[in-house]
Motif scaffolding. Structure first.
Motif, mmCIF file in Angstrom:
data_model
loop_
_atom_site.group_PDB
_atom_site.id
_atom_site.type_symbol
_atom_site.label_atom_id
_atom_site.label_comp_id
_atom_site.label_asym_id
_atom_site.label_seq_id
_atom_site.Cartn_x
_atom_site.Cartn_y
_atom_site.Cartn_z
ATOM 1 N N ARG A 105 61.086 18.576 9.005
ATOM 2 C CA ARG A 105 61.019 19.514 10.135
ATOM 3 C C ARG A 105 62.414 19.975 10.538
ATOM 4 N NH1 ARG A 105 61.975 18.078 15.040
ATOM 5 N NH2 ARG A 105 61.484 15.894 14.594
ATOM 6 N N GLU A 106 63.369 19.059 10.587
ATOM 7 C CA GLU A 106 64.730 19.394 11.009
ATOM 8 C C GLU A 106 65.431 20.266 9.964
ATOM 9 O OE1 GLU A 106 65.752 15.409 13.645
ATOM 10 O OE2 GLU A 106 65.895 15.317 11.450
ATOM 11 N N HIS A 107 65.202 19.973 8.693
ATOM 12 C CA HIS A 107 65.777 20.818 7.633
ATOM 13 C C HIS A 107 65.315 22.268 7.799
ATOM 14 C CE1 HIS A 107 67.919 18.155 4.916
ATOM 15 N NE2 HIS A 107 66.920 17.272 4.955
ATOM 16 N N GLU A 135 57.567 14.856 9.382
ATOM 17 C CA GLU A 135 58.423 13.864 10.031
ATOM 18 C C GLU A 135 59.041 12.882 9.039
ATOM 19 O OE1 GLU A 135 59.177 14.252 13.198
ATOM 20 O OE2 GLU A 135 57.849 15.997 13.151
ATOM 21 N N ARG A 136 58.928 13.182 7.754
ATOM 22 C CA ARG A 136 59.498 12.282 6.744
ATOM 23 C C ARG A 136 60.950 12.669 6.470
ATOM 24 N NH1 ARG A 136 56.227 11.021 1.331
ATOM 25 N NH2 ARG A 136 54.817 10.250 2.982
ATOM 26 N N LEU A 141 61.627 11.306 0.014
ATOM 27 C CA LEU A 141 60.786 12.233 -0.733
ATOM 28 C C LEU A 141 60.804 11.926 -2.233
ATOM 29 C CD1 LEU A 141 61.734 15.636 0.953
ATOM 30 C CD2 LEU A 141 59.821 14.113 1.514
ATOM 31 N N SER A 142 59.654 12.118 -2.866
ATOM 32 C CA SER A 142 59.590 12.046 -4.326
ATOM 33 C C SER A 142 60.205 13.310 -4.911
ATOM 34 C CB SER A 142 58.134 11.914 -4.780
ATOM 35 O OG SER A 142 57.425 13.118 -4.486
ATOM 36 N N GLN A 147 61.092 19.179 -4.295
ATOM 37 C CA GLN A 147 60.958 20.549 -4.769
ATOM 38 C C GLN A 147 60.213 21.406 -3.761
ATOM 39 O OE1 GLN A 147 63.336 20.776 -7.232
ATOM 40 N NE2 GLN A 147 61.903 22.106 -8.329
ATOM 41 N N ARG A 148 59.187 20.866 -3.153
ATOM 42 C CA ARG A 148 58.432 21.611 -2.144
ATOM 43 C C ARG A 148 59.295 21.905 -0.922
ATOM 44 N NH1 ARG A 148 53.628 17.449 -2.271
ATOM 45 N NH2 ARG A 148 53.062 18.313 -0.235
ATOM 46 N N LEU A 149 60.149 20.953 -0.553
ATOM 47 C CA LEU A 149 61.064 21.201 0.570
ATOM 48 C C LEU A 149 62.076 22.287 0.202
ATOM 49 C CD1 LEU A 149 62.361 20.689 3.303
ATOM 50 C CD2 LEU A 149 63.530 18.693 2.315
#
Length: 322
Positions: A105-107, A135-136, A141-142, A147-149
């Motif tokens: 969320r912060e990114h 909130e992770r 992250l895997s 990649q999704r982020l």
């Protein structure tokens, strides 16, 4: 080289980027050779090529991350890397690092703050399939989730031009399908998308136009079907019979391959080969016919280009420049 007809673009499409006579070298080794392209809105342009073909170099020149040796690049009537271009451009690159102490969320909120007209937060989250991961922390992250982020961050600015460099690497099938849907939605909303990928199925599914790069030069371009049409061969597949087949007696056969219970033969004269095959072996079972796919075309065109380069002939079809 076989001529590919000009790609027919939608009347609603507009040129957002124009590349003319682009050349770039590293230590006297040419990475891009006289590249000419137009990138249009409402379309996905797939740039394909083997490792070292120049795909990432091309994207980095368009982003203003690399200085070109010669040629011209115009994006939104401005220079690559200018503020006016950055405000309308998003990019998902192969090499990227993220602060590990920020949550997803912060990114996203941070990246939204960089743009004058950012995409709605919920829309970004939905496109990237990150609703349950907001909130992770990024360090948790895997590979596929990262990649999704990165995809989410590339669209935060509501870009009119989006660069996706191998976007689905590490994603599982479900995440990849969701990414493809998001790309199609963005295209339909007017975004111009430049895609590089080693997954030819991805290019086949998404691209309106395909450009093949080899050693920094464009060796072919066209729609998916036009690229496939460059390869005239057809595959005939059937269950391998218990008795041997005399492949030398089959008319117009190019090659054959026996793999497990199936035999596949390639021909450039489908009707004559079928008549010859079924006249001699009328009891063949599970017979199917398929035209060359994008993978076969990609391999064949790269092989043709290599053969032409060895004979000293030109490998760039100037008549195909967009």
């Amino acid at each position: 080289m076989q001529q590919v007809n000009s790609v027919k673009h939608s009347d609603a499409s507009q040129v957002v980027a124009s590349i003319q006579g682009l050349n770039k070298s590293f230590s006297n080794k040419q990475a891009l050779c006289d590249v000419e392209l137009q990138i249009k809105s409402n379309q996905v342009l797939a740039i394909l090529g083997s490792n070292g073909a120049g795909k990432t170099t091309l994207i980095n020149t368009l982003l203003g991350r690399l200085k070109i040796d010669s040629g011209e690049i115009s994006i939104f009537s401005s220079q690559p890397g200018s503020l006016a271009v950055k405000q309308q451009t998003g990019a998902m690159l192969q090499v990227a690092s993220l602060p590990e102490t920020l949550k997803i969320r912060e990114h996203i909120q941070l990246f939204q703050s960089y743009y004058p007209n950012p995409m709605d937060y919920q829309k970004v989250i939905a496109y990237a399939g990150l609703e349950s991961l907001q909130e992770r922390f990024s360090k948790k992250l895997s590979g596929g989730e990262k990649q999704r982020l990165l995809f989410a961050l590339s669209i935060c600015g509501n870009p009119k031009l989006l660069f996706l460099d191998e976007p689905s690497v590490g994603m599982d099938l479900s995440a990849r399908q969701s990414l493809w849907k998001a790309i199609r939605d963005l295209k339909n909303q007017g975004t111009a998308i430049v895609l590089t990928t080693h997954y030819l199925e991805e290019a086949d599914s998404l691209a309106d136009e395909i450009v093949l790069l080899k050693q920094g030069a464009i060796i072919q371009r066209g729609t998916n079907e036009q690229i496939k049409a460059c390869v005239s061969s057809t595959t005939i597949r059937f269950t391998t019979p218990s008795y041997p087949i005399d492949f030398n007696s089959v008319a117009y056969l190019i090659s054959h391959d026996v793999s497990g219970k199936y035999t596949a033969i390639q021909t450039n004269e489908l009707n004559q080969t079928l008549i010859s095959l079924l006249t001699k072996y009328p009891e063949l079972e599970d017979l199917s016919v398929s035209r060359a796919g994008l993978e076969e075309a990609f391999l064949e065109l790269n092989k043709d280009q290599l053969a032409q380069s060895k004979t000293g002939k030109s490998v760039i079809n100037k008549g195909e420049a967009a």
